[in-house]
Motif scaffolding. Structure first.
Motif, PDB file in Angstrom:
ATOM      1  N   TYR A  67       1.070  -1.132   0.009  1.00  0.00           N
ATOM      2  CA  TYR A  67       0.183   0.001  -0.006  1.00  0.00           C
ATOM      3  C   TYR A  67       0.835   1.188   0.047  1.00  0.00           C
ATOM      4  CZ  TYR A  67      -3.601  -3.513   1.123  1.00  0.00           C
ATOM      5  OH  TYR A  67      -4.586  -4.587   0.888  1.00  0.00           O
ATOM      6  N   HIS A  68       0.857   1.864  -1.060  1.00  0.00           N
ATOM      7  CA  HIS A  68       1.809   3.048  -1.200  1.00  0.00           C
ATOM      8  C   HIS A  68       0.980   4.336  -1.171  1.00  0.00           C
ATOM      9  CE1 HIS A  68       5.110   1.057  -3.133  1.00  0.00           C
ATOM     10  NE2 HIS A  68       4.180   0.360  -3.830  1.00  0.00           N
ATOM     11  N   CYS A  69       1.628   5.341  -0.552  1.00  0.00           N
ATOM     12  CA  CYS A  69       1.312   6.808  -0.351  1.00  0.00           C
ATOM     13  C   CYS A  69       0.791   7.249  -1.961  1.00  0.00           C
ATOM     14  CB  CYS A  69       2.150   7.618   0.195  1.00  0.00           C
ATOM     15  SG  CYS A  69       1.467   9.418   0.420  1.00  0.00           S
ATOM     16  N   PRO A  70      -0.217   7.560  -1.927  1.00  0.00           N
ATOM     17  CA  PRO A  70      -0.757   8.078  -3.523  1.00  0.00           C
ATOM     18  C   PRO A  70      -0.033   9.431  -3.799  1.00  0.00           C
ATOM     19  CG  PRO A  70      -2.747   8.339  -2.019  1.00  0.00           C
ATOM     20  CD  PRO A  70      -1.612   7.786  -1.210  1.00  0.00           C
ATOM     21  N   ILE A  71       0.459  10.155  -2.801  1.00  0.00           N
ATOM     22  CA  ILE A  71       1.107  11.371  -3.174  1.00  0.00           C
ATOM     23  C   ILE A  71       2.606  10.968  -3.481  1.00  0.00           C
ATOM     24  CG2 ILE A  71       1.583  13.650  -2.346  1.00  0.00           C
ATOM     25  CD1 ILE A  71      -0.668  13.330  -0.609  1.00  0.00           C
ATOM     26  N   MET A 128      12.842  -0.955  -0.076  1.00  0.00           N
ATOM     27  CA  MET A 128      12.452   0.324   0.896  1.00  0.00           C
ATOM     28  C   MET A 128      13.602   1.529   1.205  1.00  0.00           C
ATOM     29  SD  MET A 128       9.437  -0.842   2.221  1.00  0.00           S
ATOM     30  CE  MET A 128       9.165   0.228   3.722  1.00  0.00           C
ATOM     31  N   ALA A 129      15.060   1.066   0.829  1.00  0.00           N
ATOM     32  CA  ALA A 129      15.770   2.392   0.886  1.00  0.00           C
ATOM     33  C   ALA A 129      15.684   2.937  -0.539  1.00  0.00           C
ATOM     34  CB  ALA A 129      16.997   1.883   1.135  1.00  0.00           C
ATOM     35  N   ASP A 130      15.556   2.219  -1.423  1.00  0.00           N
ATOM     36  CA  ASP A 130      15.452   2.973  -2.724  1.00  0.00           C
ATOM     37  C   ASP A 130      14.183   4.042  -3.033  1.00  0.00           C
ATOM     38  OD1 ASP A 130      17.777   1.526  -3.638  1.00  0.00           O
ATOM     39  OD2 ASP A 130      16.683   0.156  -4.582  1.00  0.00           O
ATOM     40  N   ILE A 131      12.885   3.543  -2.282  1.00  0.00           N
ATOM     41  CA  ILE A 131      11.875   4.226  -2.401  1.00  0.00           C
ATOM     42  C   ILE A 131      12.179   5.467  -1.495  1.00  0.00           C
ATOM     43  CG2 ILE A 131       9.457   4.318  -1.767  1.00  0.00           C
ATOM     44  CD1 ILE A 131       9.111   1.654  -2.809  1.00  0.00           C
ATOM     45  N   GLY A 132      12.607   5.152  -0.478  1.00  0.00           N
ATOM     46  CA  GLY A 132      12.889   6.503   0.483  1.00  0.00           C
ATOM     47  C   GLY A 132      14.003   7.450  -0.224  1.00  0.00           C
ATOM     48  N   GLN A 133      14.905   6.926  -0.795  1.00  0.00           N
ATOM     49  CA  GLN A 133      15.945   7.687  -1.364  1.00  0.00           C
ATOM     50  C   GLN A 133      15.394   8.475  -2.508  1.00  0.00           C
ATOM     51  OE1 GLN A 133      19.133   8.322  -0.321  1.00  0.00           O
ATOM     52  NE2 GLN A 133      18.906  10.017  -1.750  1.00  0.00           N
ATOM     53  N   ASN A 134      14.416   8.057  -3.312  1.00  0.00           N
ATOM     54  CA  ASN A 134      13.652   8.726  -4.650  1.00  0.00           C
ATOM     55  C   ASN A 134      12.766   9.863  -3.953  1.00  0.00           C
ATOM     56  OD1 ASN A 134      14.472   7.328  -6.733  1.00  0.00           O
ATOM     57  ND2 ASN A 134      13.407   5.509  -6.212  1.00  0.00           N
ATOM     58  N   ILE A 135      12.128   9.468  -2.923  1.00  0.00           N
ATOM     59  CA  ILE A 135      11.470  10.435  -2.115  1.00  0.00           C
ATOM     60  C   ILE A 135      11.893  11.761  -1.824  1.00  0.00           C
ATOM     61  CG2 ILE A 135       9.603  10.929  -0.244  1.00  0.00           C
ATOM     62  CD1 ILE A 135       8.617   8.066  -0.416  1.00  0.00           C
ATOM     63  N   HIS A 136      13.109  11.419  -1.059  1.00  0.00           N
ATOM     64  CA  HIS A 136      14.119  12.465  -0.603  1.00  0.00           C
ATOM     65  C   HIS A 136      14.645  13.178  -1.888  1.00  0.00           C
ATOM     66  CE1 HIS A 136      17.209  14.396   1.769  1.00  0.00           C
ATOM     67  NE2 HIS A 136      18.101  14.097   0.784  1.00  0.00           N
ATOM     68  N   ASN A 137      14.957  12.581  -3.206  1.00  0.00           N
ATOM     69  CA  ASN A 137      15.263  13.500  -4.348  1.00  0.00           C
ATOM     70  C   ASN A 137      14.292  13.926  -4.910  1.00  0.00           C
ATOM     71  OD1 ASN A 137      17.945  12.645  -3.404  1.00  0.00           O
ATOM     72  ND2 ASN A 137      17.974  10.753  -4.995  1.00  0.00           N
ATOM     73  N   GLY A 138      12.942  14.010  -4.470  1.00  0.00           N
ATOM     74  CA  GLY A 138      11.865  14.456  -5.239  1.00  0.00           C
ATOM     75  C   GLY A 138      11.490  13.386  -6.378  1.00  0.00           C
ATOM     76  N   LYS A 139      11.735  12.410  -6.593  1.00  0.00           N
ATOM     77  CA  LYS A 139      11.182  11.394  -7.511  1.00  0.00           C
ATOM     78  C   LYS A 139       9.931  10.662  -6.810  1.00  0.00           C
ATOM     79  CE  LYS A 139      12.389   7.745 -10.611  1.00  0.00           C
ATOM     80  NZ  LYS A 139      13.573   6.874 -11.226  1.00  0.00           N
ATOM     81  N   LEU A 140       8.854  11.218  -7.090  1.00  0.00           N
ATOM     82  CA  LEU A 140       7.738  10.567  -6.316  1.00  0.00           C
ATOM     83  C   LEU A 140       6.877   9.339  -7.270  1.00  0.00           C
ATOM     84  CD1 LEU A 140       5.893  13.852  -5.117  1.00  0.00           C
ATOM     85  CD2 LEU A 140       7.719  12.657  -4.088  1.00  0.00           C
TER      86      LEU A 140
END
Length: 374
Positions: A67-71, A128-140
């Motif tokens: 279940y991903h955050c839709p944002i 999980m780390a890759d998704i977190g890093q992408n969010i940090h870099n603005g890649k939603l």
């Protein structure tokens, strides 16, 4: 690791996938990319998905609901079963509660069953780390790609519903489906038909009509949700396939009854409508609920014998218009206001068996009709 996949519809393809997975890296066995297998072996996506669903049932794979955050796309919750689903989850990255949607933010992944092979926990940690890093870099929403499997692909799969019939939403939970096309069918003049045939013969004929419809619905990737007497409710993810299935069913039924006595000829009426719907558990099975379902039921009641009635939203679809032109050159347009609903609705009646004809529909209060070219 020794695995053996089974698929009665195409064991040869199952054997190919068995051989392939027996020689891949452990990393490939975590969140197995089904689309790559589809591409490598030039197989149909539906067949590959069915082989893996059968594999879950047989204990070869586990199915993970993510279940991903839709944002932002952050993973808010993971579960091994639909049992654990909830209508809402909380995103720690956005600090917001969000609603879950089957065809938007819910991803499904297959991995090798730990009883066959225990995978390195670092695979999950890296994911999980890759998704977190992408969010940090603005890649939603970086988890999305054109081939991703979503929750809707599973709940709208007939093999999943057959093998995992106990996989239900519990505790009054529901999951939104943004795009659902609901089809209702019904037997025209059913009381007269039962009187003419008697209950035993009528039951045999109606049972055959239901079997034909179920087969066609499934062949067009729809789900036969339930029967209610001589009525059928089905749900499709693709509105074009829903309409094409309705046309095909009418055509086949017309061919089936041509050589029967007039009193034995089943006449079917159908209605379709598209919109959002809720996946729920009703009567111990997955079902659909909401205004779209309610309106589809209203729409099918406006149909006469051997008619398909569709809403404006479906009629505006260019692919459906092409399908209509293949059946008839004219349609019957109807303006109607359903009881207890304030808005007016525009419906389109398509007569399938007799090309180029349009039959006036029996409407409800406030209905008006006109014939128009497609």
């Amino acid at each position: 690791m020794q695995i053996k996949l089974h698929y009665k519809e195409n064991q040869k393809d199952a054997d190919k996938i068995t051989a392939f997975l027996s020689n891949v890296s452990d990393r490939f066995l975590f969140h197995i990319p089904l689309y790559e297998i589809t591409k490598i072996f030039n197989m149909k996506r539906e067949d590959v998905l069915n082989i893996f669903i059968q594999g879950v049932y047989d204990g070869v794979f586990i199915l993970e609901w993510i279940y991903h955050c839709p944002i932002c796309g952050n993973v808010a919750f993971e579960a091994p079963s639909l049992h654990y689903a909830s209508s809402q989850n909380f995103c720690t990255a956005c600090n917001k509660v969000f609603n879950n949607t089957l065809d938007d933010n819910i991803e499904v992944c297959f991995s090798i069953h730990p009883q066959l092979k225990v995978l390195d926990p670092s695979f999950q940690a890296q994911y999980m780390a890759d998704i977190g890093q992408n969010i940090h870099n603005g890649k939603l929403r970086s988890w999305e790609h054109p081939h991703v499997l979503r929750g809707v692909d599973i709940v709208q799969n007939n093999l999943y519903r057959t093998l995992m019939a106990s996989e239900l939403l519990i505790g009054g939970q529901s999951l939104l489906l943004k795009q659902a096309t609901v089809l209702f069918t019904d037997l025209n003049a059913s009381t007269r038909f039962y009187l003419d045939q008697g209950d035993v013969k009528a039951f045999v004929l109606v049972k055959e009509y239901i079997r034909i419809f179920f087969d066609i619905i499934e062949s067009y990737h729809g789900v036969p949700v339930k029967t209610m007497g001589d009525s059928i409710m089905a749900v499709f993810s693709d509105p074009c396939l829903a309409f094409d299935a309705a046309v095909k069913a009418q055509q086949i039924l017309t061919q089936q009854v041509q050589n029967r006595a007039e009193t034995e000829r089943l006449e079917i009426k159908m209605g379709l409508h598209s919109g959002s719907a809720l996946l729920v558990t009703l009567n111990n099975r997955l079902d659909y609920f909401g205004l779209t379902v309610n309106l589809a039921a209203h729409i099918h009641r406006t149909a006469r014998a051997n008619e398909i009635v569709i809403s404006q939203k479906l009629y505006d679809n260019p692919a459906i218009k092409r399908s209509i032109r293949a059946v008839t050159t004219t349609v019957q347009k109807q303006q109607i206001r359903f009881k207890y609903i304030a808005d007016d609705y525009t419906l389109y009646h398509i007569k399938v068996p007799n090309e180029g004809t349009a039959v006036a529909a029996k409407g409800e209060a406030g209905a008006s009709n006109s014939t128009m070219p497609v």
